[in-house]
Enzyme design. Structure first.
Site, PDB file in Angstrom:
ATOM      1  CG  HIS A  71     131.690  83.568  57.761  1.00  0.00           C
ATOM      2  ND1 HIS A  71     131.222  82.329  58.056  1.00  0.00           N
ATOM      3  CD2 HIS A  71     133.010  83.454  57.308  1.00  0.00           C
ATOM      4  CE1 HIS A  71     131.854  81.367  57.362  1.00  0.00           C
ATOM      5  NE2 HIS A  71     132.947  81.839  56.928  1.00  0.00           N
ATOM      6  CD  GLU A  89     133.565  85.863  65.525  1.00  0.00           C
ATOM      7  OE1 GLU A  89     132.576  85.704  65.692  1.00  0.00           O
ATOM      8  OE2 GLU A  89     134.304  85.028  65.437  1.00  0.00           O
ATOM      9  CG  MET A 116     125.971  77.262  64.339  1.00  0.00           C
ATOM     10  SD  MET A 116     126.926  78.338  63.260  1.00  0.00           S
ATOM     11  CE  MET A 116     128.187  77.262  62.744  1.00  0.00           C
ATOM     12  CB  SER A 170     129.928  85.449  73.096  1.00  0.00           C
ATOM     13  OG  SER A 170     130.500  85.059  71.866  1.00  0.00           O
ATOM     14  CG  ASN A 171     129.730  87.432  67.930  1.00  0.00           C
ATOM     15  OD1 ASN A 171     130.446  88.428  67.798  1.00  0.00           O
ATOM     16  ND2 ASN A 171     130.255  86.132  67.713  1.00  0.00           N
ATOM     17  CG  ASN A 203     126.056  85.278  59.003  1.00  0.00           C
ATOM     18  OD1 ASN A 203     126.046  85.026  60.090  1.00  0.00           O
ATOM     19  ND2 ASN A 203     127.000  84.833  58.227  1.00  0.00           N
ATOM     20  NE  ARG A 260     116.091  74.124  55.846  1.00  0.00           N
ATOM     21  CZ  ARG A 260     117.194  74.378  55.876  1.00  0.00           C
ATOM     22  NH1 ARG A 260     117.794  75.099  54.555  1.00  0.00           N
ATOM     23  NH2 ARG A 260     118.255  73.949  56.734  1.00  0.00           N
TER      24      ARG A 260
HETATM   25  C1  GAR Z   1     131.042  82.749  66.218  1.00  0.00           C
HETATM   26  O1  GAR Z   1     132.339  82.696  66.149  1.00  0.00           O
HETATM   27  C2  GAR Z   1     130.481  83.127  64.915  1.00  0.00           C
HETATM   28  O2  GAR Z   1     131.270  83.944  63.933  1.00  0.00           O
HETATM   29  C3  GAR Z   1     130.290  81.910  64.401  1.00  0.00           C
HETATM   30  O3  GAR Z   1     129.835  80.933  65.329  1.00  0.00           O
HETATM   31  C4  GAR Z   1     130.389  81.622  66.590  1.00  0.00           C
HETATM   32  C5  GAR Z   1     129.223  81.763  67.585  1.00  0.00           C
HETATM   33  O4  GAR Z   1     129.697  82.322  68.790  1.00  0.00           O
HETATM   34  N1  GAR Z   1     129.442  81.949  63.123  1.00  0.00           N
HETATM   35  C6  GAR Z   1     129.663  80.882  62.172  1.00  0.00           C
HETATM   36  O5  GAR Z   1     130.487  79.980  62.184  1.00  0.00           O
HETATM   37  C7  GAR Z   1     128.423  81.087  61.214  1.00  0.00           C
HETATM   38  N2  GAR Z   1     128.784  80.383  60.031  1.00  0.00           N
HETATM   39  P1  GAR Z   1     128.697  82.908  69.697  1.00  0.00           P
HETATM   40  O6  GAR Z   1     127.361  82.062  69.851  1.00  0.00           O
HETATM   41  O7  GAR Z   1     129.355  83.169  70.908  1.00  0.00           O
HETATM   42  O8  GAR Z   1     128.351  84.324  69.385  1.00  0.00           O
END
Ligand code: GAR
Length: 192
Positions: A113, A178, A94, A17-18, A111, A69
């Protein structure tokens, strides 16, 4: 801003979604960046379909397909180079990038967070804010360095923690911010 939009890759692991928020924002003529590549480390990430629906190259670079990795990160690095990427946005990616990878893109990886860093690096940020009795919570866009969730902060947005919040309600309130914060932060960095 310069005359040309900076070429951006977004790295995701799921919903994306971001990434969507960045794609939508970057459609504006005066936005200094365009999303030209989406990479997921999960082949079934829903965000890949969205990116393809917008004619953005979207590829899965799955750890399972590589021996270790370093090989996976090399494949990610090569895709970024092949697409002439100038800035990388981690958006719900992730997987922790190694110091070797980050060193190849110094100051070029952002990033988002879900906490007001330096509070709550790592996982379960919303529950940790609730458990601590915090009155405010939020999200941070920062530059990625070799240390997890610890690089220079670009921008933050706050939300109140309400008395009857649970992790789900707080997550939803932060996510709305976000989606506004990341486009704003990328605009700042890409426009520099
Ligand atoms: C978001 O809330 C982002 O901030 C978080 O994962 C979600 C992803 O949502 N990121 C972390 O926790 C990074 N450590 P999205 O796939 O809908 O953007």
């Amino acid at each position: 801003m310069g005359e040309r939009k900076k070429r951006i890759a977004v790295l995701i692991s799921g919903r994306g979604s971001n990434m969507k928020a960045l794609v939508e924002a970057s459609r504006a003529d005066d936005y200094p960046a365009e999303i030209v590549l989406v990479i997921s480390n999960k082949p079934d990430a829903a965000g890949l379909e969205f990116a393809r629906s917008r004619n953005i190259t979207a590829v899965a670079i799955d750890a399972k397909a590589y021996q270790g990795r370093a090989a996976q990160e090399n494949a990610i690095h090569q895709a970024l180079v092949d697409h002439n990427i100038e800035l990388i946005c981690l958006a719900g990616f992730m997987r922790i990038l190694t110091e070797d990878f980050v060193a190849k893109w110094p100051g070029k990886i952002l990033n988002i967070h879900p906490s007001l860093l330096p509070k709550y690096p790592g996982l379960n940020t919303h529950q940790r804010a609730l458990d601590a009795g915090d009155k405010k919570h939020g999200c941070t866009v920062h530059i990625v360095t070799g240390e997890l969730d610890a690089g220079p902060i670009v921008a933050q947005a706050e939300v109140p923690v309400l008395p009857d919040d649970n992790a789900e309600s707080l997550t939803a309130r932060v996510l709305i911010e976000e989606h506004k914060l990341y486009p704003k932060a990328l605009k700042m960095v890409a426009g520099e």
